[in-house]
Motif scaffolding. Structure first.
Motif, PDB file in Angstrom:
ATOM      1  N   ALA A   1       0.854  -1.195   0.000  1.00 57.25           N
ATOM      2  CA  ALA A   1       0.000   0.000   0.000  1.00 57.25           C
ATOM      3  C   ALA A   1       0.884   1.237   0.000  1.00 57.25           C
ATOM      4  O   ALA A   1       1.616   1.476   0.956  1.00 57.25           O
ATOM      5  N   THR A   2       0.846   1.996  -1.082  1.00 55.90           N
ATOM      6  CA  THR A   2       1.671   3.204  -1.167  1.00 55.90           C
ATOM      7  C   THR A   2       0.823   4.460  -1.258  1.00 55.90           C
ATOM      8  O   THR A   2       1.350   5.535  -1.525  1.00 55.90           O
ATOM      9  N   ARG A   3      -0.480   4.346  -1.036  1.00 59.47           N
ATOM     10  CA  ARG A   3      -1.374   5.502  -1.040  1.00 59.47           C
ATOM     11  C   ARG A   3      -2.235   5.398   0.207  1.00 59.47           C
ATOM     12  O   ARG A   3      -3.361   4.909   0.170  1.00 59.47           O
ATOM     13  N   THR A   4      -1.705   5.840   1.344  1.00 62.55           N
ATOM     14  CA  THR A   4      -2.394   5.610   2.621  1.00 62.55           C
ATOM     15  C   THR A   4      -2.871   6.897   3.279  1.00 62.55           C
ATOM     16  O   THR A   4      -3.105   6.925   4.489  1.00 62.55           O
ATOM     17  N   LEU A   5      -3.019   7.967   2.510  1.00 60.27           N
ATOM     18  CA  LEU A   5      -3.507   9.212   3.098  1.00 60.27           C
ATOM     19  C   LEU A   5      -4.963   9.051   3.538  1.00 60.27           C
ATOM     20  O   LEU A   5      -5.762   8.427   2.836  1.00 60.27           O
ATOM     21  N   PRO A   6      -5.344   9.629   4.672  1.00 56.70           N
ATOM     22  CA  PRO A   6      -6.756   9.616   5.068  1.00 56.70           C
ATOM     23  C   PRO A   6      -7.602  10.430   4.088  1.00 56.70           C
ATOM     24  O   PRO A   6      -7.088  11.186   3.266  1.00 56.70           O
ATOM     25  N   ARG A   7      -8.908  10.278   4.213  1.00 53.64           N
ATOM     26  CA  ARG A   7      -9.833  11.021   3.365  1.00 53.64           C
ATOM     27  C   ARG A   7      -9.694  12.522   3.606  1.00 53.64           C
ATOM     28  O   ARG A   7      -9.551  12.978   4.736  1.00 53.64           O
ATOM     29  N   ASP A   8      -9.729  13.278   2.530  1.00 51.37           N
ATOM     30  CA  ASP A   8      -9.688  14.735   2.613  1.00 51.37           C
ATOM     31  C   ASP A   8     -11.109  15.241   2.864  1.00 51.37           C
ATOM     32  O   ASP A   8     -11.991  15.062   2.021  1.00 51.37           O
TER      33      ASP A   8
ATOM     34  N   ALA B   1      17.582  13.484  -0.835  1.00 53.12           N
ATOM     35  CA  ALA B   1      16.661  14.530  -1.282  1.00 53.12           C
ATOM     36  C   ALA B   1      15.599  13.949  -2.205  1.00 53.12           C
ATOM     37  O   ALA B   1      15.733  12.838  -2.713  1.00 53.12           O
ATOM     38  N   GLY B   2      14.540  14.736  -2.411  1.00 51.12           N
ATOM     39  CA  GLY B   2      13.497  14.352  -3.348  1.00 51.12           C
ATOM     40  C   GLY B   2      12.165  14.042  -2.711  1.00 51.12           C
ATOM     41  O   GLY B   2      11.138  14.029  -3.387  1.00 51.12           O
TER      42      GLY B   2
ATOM     43  N   PRO C   1       5.110  10.676  -6.916  1.00 53.71           N
ATOM     44  CA  PRO C   1       4.485   9.492  -7.528  1.00 53.71           C
ATOM     45  C   PRO C   1       4.873   8.163  -6.904  1.00 53.71           C
ATOM     46  O   PRO C   1       4.211   7.151  -7.153  1.00 53.71           O
ATOM     47  N   ASP C   2       5.931   8.138  -6.097  1.00 53.52           N
ATOM     48  CA  ASP C   2       6.377   6.860  -5.531  1.00 53.52           C
ATOM     49  C   ASP C   2       5.670   6.495  -4.236  1.00 53.52           C
ATOM     50  O   ASP C   2       5.982   5.466  -3.620  1.00 53.52           O
ATOM     51  N   GLY C   3       4.725   7.317  -3.813  1.00 55.35           N
ATOM     52  CA  GLY C   3       3.924   6.959  -2.646  1.00 55.35           C
ATOM     53  C   GLY C   3       3.664   8.118  -1.717  1.00 55.35           C
ATOM     54  O   GLY C   3       4.458   9.054  -1.614  1.00 55.35           O
ATOM     55  N   GLN C   4       2.493   8.037  -1.074  1.00 48.55           N
ATOM     56  CA  GLN C   4       2.143   8.998  -0.036  1.00 48.55           C
ATOM     57  C   GLN C   4       1.711   8.186   1.184  1.00 48.55           C
ATOM     58  O   GLN C   4       0.738   7.442   1.130  1.00 48.55           O
TER      59      GLN C   4
ATOM     60  N   ASP D   1      17.260   3.074   2.865  1.00 43.37           N
ATOM     61  CA  ASP D   1      17.684   2.409   1.641  1.00 43.37           C
ATOM     62  C   ASP D   1      16.497   2.173   0.716  1.00 43.37           C
ATOM     63  O   ASP D   1      16.601   2.334  -0.511  1.00 43.37           O
ATOM     64  N   TYR D   2      15.361   1.819   1.308  1.00 43.61           N
ATOM     65  CA  TYR D   2      14.170   1.545   0.503  1.00 43.61           C
ATOM     66  C   TYR D   2      13.691   2.796  -0.243  1.00 43.61           C
ATOM     67  O   TYR D   2      13.284   2.715  -1.402  1.00 43.61           O
ATOM     68  N   ILE D   3      13.743   3.959   0.415  1.00 36.46           N
ATOM     69  CA  ILE D   3      13.196   5.168  -0.214  1.00 36.46           C
ATOM     70  C   ILE D   3      14.260   5.992  -0.932  1.00 36.46           C
ATOM     71  O   ILE D   3      13.936   7.030  -1.518  1.00 36.46           O
ATOM     72  N   ALA D   4      15.515   5.552  -0.899  1.00 38.94           N
ATOM     73  CA  ALA D   4      16.577   6.291  -1.598  1.00 38.94           C
ATOM     74  C   ALA D   4      16.263   6.365  -3.092  1.00 38.94           C
ATOM     75  O   ALA D   4      15.947   5.362  -3.731  1.00 38.94           O
ATOM     76  N   GLY D   5      16.329   7.563  -3.639  1.00 39.94           N
ATOM     77  CA  GLY D   5      16.054   7.754  -5.055  1.00 39.94           C
ATOM     78  C   GLY D   5      14.587   7.841  -5.402  1.00 39.94           C
ATOM     79  O   GLY D   5      14.228   8.085  -6.559  1.00 39.94           O
ATOM     80  N   LYS D   6      13.712   7.642  -4.419  1.00 37.67           N
ATOM     81  CA  LYS D   6      12.269   7.736  -4.653  1.00 37.67           C
ATOM     82  C   LYS D   6      11.762   9.119  -4.249  1.00 37.67           C
ATOM     83  O   LYS D   6      12.399   9.833  -3.468  1.00 37.67           O
ATOM     84  N   LYS D   7      10.602   9.470  -4.772  1.00 35.71           N
ATOM     85  CA  LYS D   7       9.931  10.712  -4.392  1.00 35.71           C
ATOM     86  C   LYS D   7       8.658  10.328  -3.647  1.00 35.71           C
ATOM     87  O   LYS D   7       7.641   9.978  -4.247  1.00 35.71           O
TER      88      LYS D   7
END
Length: 405
Positions: free
Chosen positions: A102-109, A236-237, A157-160, A208-214
């Motif tokens: 699951a890479t889109r776990t933001l609560p409802r707006d 960064a990013g 785009p790599d996840g929220q 390490d997992y999020i290195a290079g990801k946005k």
């Protein structure tokens, strides 16, 4: 369904360890898991401590449902709970299904969001990789962070990710950083058996997992910088939004947006949105709520569910009551409870100064006035004011921020 155990699988993993890892990955405390599964906290605790090494089928099914396990994994989980297969087989199955991370776990707006355009502009236009949103209890920090995160989501785009840290939840300890990292890693798709023990090792794996990801990471209700620092990206990013009642001054490279109570016209608009009607007497009612979103939300709910009552009726009741905070509640939420937690976090000297500041006429006070009220030296009074401002708390329910002495 038969799952082959690969050589890398840890055959020594017990059901107790399996249950604990799954619970942490689901971001649940033992009490929360017990409640969701309709079990006693003692039952969950005994299983996690290995006092009960197996569980009945109905108990295992309740736990699997509370943990939101998929059907194939549930079958394995129940078999492991009854001692019929190794717990490691469940971990292997979970690893094999890691593509479903699951890479889109933001609560409802929430649709009732009102105002805060200045704060949203700060969050959207800032260049800092870390942005702290601070303010007192009930001022709307989480709602603001979620609205900003939804607006900014296309840039990451790599996840929220949204992670509650439970810094101020009644009867609950703040989330340990090591447990927070395990939760983030499992949410991102890292298999439970691949998560190492220890804070430093987990932090290294996360970075390490999020290195290079946005990615965009929202850390909600932080208790202090020690809790959030291990969770921060190392490259960064990415963007991290942190909400806290405290001013996390030790995060030197972070930008800060301080959230205050609402402007009167925005507070009135929020009340009308929440109540679902134009509210005669709304101006007086939001003033009696201190323009605090949490309080406005509670009286707005009362108006929505009691159409015969008017904003003027509620305003009159609030004006007449001797305990206005106690009257502002909805179901299991209350303004008083939110403030009590902030007050409890102060030291004895801070609590005494805070109480005595309530005797001062008007919304502002300087160091000389505080010194007289608290019967302390000017330096001690200024230091006390600074300590009260640093972790924004219930003092701002009664007045605007105290200016520098």
């Amino acid at each position: 369904m038969v799952v082959m155990i690969e050589p890398a699988a840890d055959l020594t993993v017990s059901f107790a360890v399996l249950l604990r890892r799954l619970r942490i990955g689901a971001r649940l405390t033992q009490a929360e898991l017990a409640e969701a599964a309709s079990l006693s906290p003692r039952s969950v605790s005994d299983l996690e401590r290995g006092i009960n090494r197996t569980a009945r089928k109905d108990t295992a099914l309740l736990l699997a449902g509370a943990l939101n396990l998929s059907e194939p994994v549930t079958d394995l989980f129940v078999a492991a709970a009854r001692g019929r297969i190794l717990a490691a087989e469940v971990l292997v199955a979970l690893r094999d299904r890691s593509a479903a991370a699951a890479t889109r776990t933001l609560p409802r707006d929430v649709s009732s969001f009102t105002g805060r355009e200045r704060e949203l502009a700060e969050l959207a236009g800032g260049r800092a990789a870390i942005h702290i949103i601070d303010g007192m209890a009930g001022v709307g920090k989480t709602t603001l962070a979620v609205r900003a995160a939804h607006r900014l989501a296309p840039d990451f785009p790599d996840g929220q990710f949204f992670l509650p840290l439970h810094g101020h939840i009644p009867g609950q300890r703040a989330v340990d950083p090591a447990d927070a990292l395990a939760s983030l890693l499992m949410t991102a798709g890292v298999a439970a058996q691949q998560i190492p023990p220890g804070l430093q090792a987990r932090a290294a794996l996360w970075r390490d997992y999020i290195a290079g990801k946005k990615i965009l990471l929202v850390l909600d209700d932080a208790i202090g910088h020690e809790q959030v620092r291990p969770l921060l990206p190392g490259t960064a990013g990415s963007l991290v939004l942190i909400t806290s009642r405290r001013r996390l001054a030790a995060l030197e490279d972070a930008a800060v947006t301080s959230v205050d109570v609402m402007f009167p016209d925005e507070a009135k608009a929020l009340l009308e949105r929440l109540s679902g009607r134009a509210a005669s007497g709304a101006a007086d009612l939001v003033r009696l709520c201190g323009y605090l979103p949490l309080a406005i939300g509670m009286v707005g709910s009362q108006l929505r569910h009691h159409p015969a009552r008017t904003a003027g009726d509620l305003a009159a009741d609030l004006a007449a009551t001797s305990n206005r905070l106690a009257a502002m509640r909805a179901e299991n939420l209350s303004v008083a409870a939110a403030f009590d937690l902030s007050y409890a976090g102060l030291g004895p000297a801070q609590q005494r100064l805070f109480r005595r500041l309530g005797l001062a006429p008007g919304p502002d006070i300087d160091g000389y006035g505080a010194s007289a009220l608290d019967d302390t030296s000017l330096d001690d009074a200024r230091r006390g004011l600074d300590e009260l401002v640093r972790p924004p708390s219930a003092d701002r329910a009664c007045a605007r921020p105290v200016p520098a002495a």
